[in-house]
Every structure is written in C-alpha cells, then in structure tokens.
Write a protein that holds these residues in place. Sequence first.
Motif, mmCIF file in Angstrom:
data_model
loop_
_atom_site.group_PDB
_atom_site.id
_atom_site.type_symbol
_atom_site.label_atom_id
_atom_site.label_comp_id
_atom_site.label_asym_id
_atom_site.label_seq_id
_atom_site.Cartn_x
_atom_site.Cartn_y
_atom_site.Cartn_z
ATOM 1 N N MET A 1 0.883 -1.223 -0.014
ATOM 2 C CA MET A 1 -0.021 0.077 -0.227
ATOM 3 C C MET A 1 0.973 1.261 -0.108
ATOM 4 O O MET A 1 0.405 2.152 -0.466
ATOM 5 C CB MET A 1 -0.971 0.010 1.247
ATOM 6 N N GLY A 2 2.177 1.282 0.582
ATOM 7 C CA GLY A 2 3.012 2.311 0.658
ATOM 8 C C GLY A 2 3.435 2.659 -0.928
ATOM 9 O O GLY A 2 3.490 3.848 -1.214
ATOM 10 N N SER B 1 -0.322 6.914 -10.186
ATOM 11 C CA SER B 1 -1.209 7.977 -10.904
ATOM 12 C C SER B 1 -2.579 7.728 -10.537
ATOM 13 O O SER B 1 -3.518 8.550 -10.197
ATOM 14 C CB SER B 1 -0.754 8.208 -12.298
ATOM 15 N N ARG B 2 -2.925 6.388 -10.491
ATOM 16 C CA ARG B 2 -4.219 5.957 -10.006
ATOM 17 C C ARG B 2 -4.185 4.610 -9.263
ATOM 18 O O ARG B 2 -3.411 3.710 -9.923
ATOM 19 C CB ARG B 2 -5.295 6.024 -11.593
ATOM 20 N N VAL B 3 -5.236 4.555 -8.291
ATOM 21 C CA VAL B 3 -5.379 3.317 -7.828
ATOM 22 C C VAL B 3 -6.855 2.727 -8.206
ATOM 23 O O VAL B 3 -7.878 3.568 -8.025
ATOM 24 C CB VAL B 3 -5.041 3.575 -6.325
ATOM 25 N N ILE B 4 -6.921 1.387 -8.427
ATOM 26 C CA ILE B 4 -7.926 0.654 -8.475
ATOM 27 C C ILE B 4 -8.287 -0.257 -7.619
ATOM 28 O O ILE B 4 -7.373 -0.997 -7.122
ATOM 29 C CB ILE B 4 -8.011 0.089 -9.831
ATOM 30 N N PRO C 1 -4.415 8.384 -5.574
ATOM 31 C CA PRO C 1 -3.955 7.624 -4.188
ATOM 32 C C PRO C 1 -4.683 8.464 -2.904
ATOM 33 O O PRO C 1 -5.159 7.882 -1.935
ATOM 34 C CB PRO C 1 -2.721 7.951 -4.177
ATOM 35 N N ASP C 2 -4.614 9.658 -3.313
ATOM 36 C CA ASP C 2 -5.063 10.637 -1.908
ATOM 37 C C ASP C 2 -6.580 10.228 -1.732
ATOM 38 O O ASP C 2 -7.069 9.957 -0.495
ATOM 39 C CB ASP C 2 -4.972 11.962 -2.341
ATOM 40 N N SER C 3 -7.527 10.146 -2.787
ATOM 41 C CA SER C 3 -8.947 9.916 -2.742
ATOM 42 C C SER C 3 -9.006 8.494 -2.173
ATOM 43 O O SER C 3 -9.863 8.316 -1.272
ATOM 44 C CB SER C 3 -9.714 10.208 -4.080
#
Length: 252
Positions: free
Chosen positions: A208-209, A216-219, A232-234
């Motif tokens: 996760m780190g 740039s995007r997390v799914i 990542p922030d959201s």
Amino acid sequence: MSDKSISDQPLIRVNDLKKHFNDGEIKALDGVTLDINKGDVVVIIGPSGSGKSTLLRSLNLLEQPTSGQILFEGQDIMSPKNDINKLRMKMGMVFQHFNLFPHMTILKNMTIGPMKLLKMSREEAEAKAMELLTKVALQDRANAYPNQLSGGQKQRIAIVRALAMSPDVLLFDEPTSALDPEMVGEVLDVMKDLAKAGMTMAVVTHEMGFAREVASRVIFMDAGKIIVEGTPDSVFNNPENERLKTFLAKVL
C-alpha cells in the motif's frame, strides 16, 4: 491528423471484460472497463480472489477472457487477425516467481529475447543488458546463475530482463509477494525509478505504501468488479466506499 488520433487513444483500453469459470458460476471478472494511458502507473489493489491478477494476466492474454474487448495501441488483441506474440513483445511482464531460466547465466537470460525476437546482434544485446544491469547495481552478477542470487536480486533481474525488450508497458503481478520483507524495498526502488522515468505500468500489489507514493491511479477490485478508481489521495485518505474502508482497515 491520424497521428494525433492515435496518440489521443489510451495505450490499453478494456471494455466490459468478463472471465467466467464453471459455466458462469464463478465470475473472476464481471464486466471490467478500464483505460491505461501512456505514462500511467495504475496500481490494482483488493482482497484475494477479487480478480486483480486475472485482469492483469488478461491484458496480454495469459488469461483468455470469456468476453469483452481489449485494445492495445488501437489493436484488438482478442482478434485472431492480430499476432498476439508480436503484441506481447511490447508488453513486458514481471511475475511473482521471477521465471528466470535456471540453466542460463543472468546475461544469457537477458539477451536471449532481444536476440531471438528483436533480431539484435549478440554485441548489441549484451551492451544493452549490461547497461540495464548497471542501473540496478547487478552488473557484477552478469555471469552468475539464478540459484546464486537472492530473491530480491532475481526480481530486479526479472524487471530489467523485461526492459531489455524495450516494451511500451510493464505489467507486474504481485512482484514482491514471494520475497523476504527485507528484500521488498530494493525491488520497489527499481519500480519507483521506472515510474519517475515515465514508464507505463500496471501493478497488482499488496504494498500500500508503494500504491500511495507512486500510483497515478489506484483501482480497488472486489468480486471481479472495479469498485473504486481514483487518485491515491482519494482512495487512501478519503475513502467513501464501505467495502474499500473495510479492506483498508485490515491492510493499513
């Protein structure tokens, strides 16, 4: 005009992708739609059995989807008209368990693909291999065999072996999950450097780190579907989805 329209397209476009087992009883992928643009670092997270690796392995047809569409650089890779082996040469894959040839030296492991598939001369392939090995501080291991290396060293070799083919995208399927904890960092550092250099990457990981720092995007996937897609922030700092909140509470 045509050049512009090609460059405006996502590097990879996935439309309504499904992968079913047992006559549809098990839906490993249940209608996944996703764009990956040039330079993206897309990190895919989720619980075991959520479909993460199935999605990643479908991108170069290591898994054969049941239905849907995958476009890579504008070409439908599921069409029998397209040569999947040719397209795969532009999609580097890094596996959990390295997949190095045990009977070949590291240098041979790295040069066999470029010489056979890209028709490079031995001199050219070896020069590129040594340049890449130097980048991951393993140039002194060129004549070693895989069984003489640590897990972290093997995985760094696996990454630069994929890079030796000059791919347009790198796919990582849980690249650190088979490593001892103290070796994880050295592999993630190589991946961070690639991201900084602008390499397009799709990464399935439990780190996760890394997702927080590099993506740039997390799914977030669950039960074969993309449940949340965002920065990542959201995803990590302001999760609104209850399923995502439950997952993060267990892994963070």
